[in-house]
Design a protein around this motif. Structure first.
Motif, PDB file in Angstrom:
ATOM      1  N   ALA A  32       0.767  -1.112   0.041  1.00  0.00           N
ATOM      2  CA  ALA A  32      -0.308  -0.108  -0.440  1.00  0.00           C
ATOM      3  C   ALA A  32       1.019   1.524   0.240  1.00  0.00           C
ATOM      4  O   ALA A  32       1.708   1.846   0.948  1.00  0.00           O
ATOM      5  CB  ALA A  32      -0.639   0.396   1.380  1.00  0.00           C
ATOM      6  N   GLU A  36      -4.248   5.731   3.170  1.00  0.00           N
ATOM      7  CA  GLU A  36      -6.067   4.958   3.318  1.00  0.00           C
ATOM      8  C   GLU A  36      -5.382   3.755   2.899  1.00  0.00           C
ATOM      9  O   GLU A  36      -6.802   2.674   2.471  1.00  0.00           O
ATOM     10  CB  GLU A  36      -6.254   6.537   1.778  1.00  0.00           C
ATOM     11  N   GLN A  37      -5.272   3.480   1.678  1.00  0.00           N
ATOM     12  CA  GLN A  37      -4.804   1.950   1.024  1.00  0.00           C
ATOM     13  C   GLN A  37      -4.418   1.178   1.799  1.00  0.00           C
ATOM     14  O   GLN A  37      -4.763   0.031   2.054  1.00  0.00           O
ATOM     15  CB  GLN A  37      -3.426   2.039  -0.267  1.00  0.00           C
ATOM     16  N   LYS A  40      -7.447   0.253   4.115  1.00  0.00           N
ATOM     17  CA  LYS A  40      -8.962  -0.465   3.388  1.00  0.00           C
ATOM     18  C   LYS A  40      -7.418  -1.938   3.372  1.00  0.00           C
ATOM     19  O   LYS A  40      -8.079  -2.968   2.512  1.00  0.00           O
ATOM     20  CB  LYS A  40      -8.386   0.467   1.474  1.00  0.00           C
ATOM     21  N   GLU A  43      -8.500  -3.965   6.036  1.00  0.00           N
ATOM     22  CA  GLU A  43      -9.897  -4.496   5.547  1.00  0.00           C
ATOM     23  C   GLU A  43     -10.529  -6.022   4.800  1.00  0.00           C
ATOM     24  O   GLU A  43     -11.158  -6.536   4.944  1.00  0.00           O
ATOM     25  CB  GLU A  43     -10.900  -3.410   5.931  1.00  0.00           C
ATOM     26  N   GLU A  44      -9.690  -5.738   3.549  1.00  0.00           N
ATOM     27  CA  GLU A  44      -9.636  -6.674   2.498  1.00  0.00           C
ATOM     28  C   GLU A  44      -9.301  -7.999   3.078  1.00  0.00           C
ATOM     29  O   GLU A  44      -9.802  -9.014   2.945  1.00  0.00           O
ATOM     30  CB  GLU A  44      -9.535  -6.166   1.218  1.00  0.00           C
TER      31      GLU A  44
END
Length: 125
Positions: A32, A36-37, A40, A43-44
């Motif tokens: 990442a 922010e990436q 995410k 989360e994934e």
């Protein structure tokens, strides 16, 4: 199954170096390039280890570390904070927010790989 490492770094040359080190150590690597990436990506798929730069676009590493630590699904995630800053205040802040280790750039690739291995071995025991 190999451990997964999330590299969170915005400097392409450092990303390449970290990817190489971690793959050589047998880990699956995801990347990442901003805060922010990173969130995410977590989360994934929750990684086993996050190599987290402090100075990032969108959200700094401190905020990302804090968010990961506040996520119950990430309670076993190990975090190594990376920084070009070697100030004691940055190290203290990183550790208070839940980082497992603080590594100052430039770092020894061998030492970083050994640190990752030690942290992940503790998790497996």
């Amino acid at each position: 199954m190999s451990n997964t490492v999330l590299v969170v770094e915005d400097e392409p040359n450092i990303v390449l170096s970290l990817q190489f080190i971690m793959r050589q150590s047998g880990y699956t690597v995801r990347v990442a390039s901003d805060g922010e990436q990173a969130l995410k990506a977590v989360e994934e798929y929750v990684p086993d280890l996050v190599l987290l730069d402090i100075m990032l676009p969108k959200r700094d590493g401190f905020a990302v570390c804090e968010e990961i630590r506040n996520n119950p699904a990430c309670k076993n995630v190990k975090i190594i904070m990376l920084s070009a800053k070697s100030r004691e205040a940055d190290r203290d802040k990183a550790m208070k927010l839940g980082a497992d280790r603080f590594v100052t750039k430039p770092f020894s690739t061998r030492e970083l790989a050994d640190t990752a291995k030690q942290l992940l071995k503790v998790e497996l025991s």
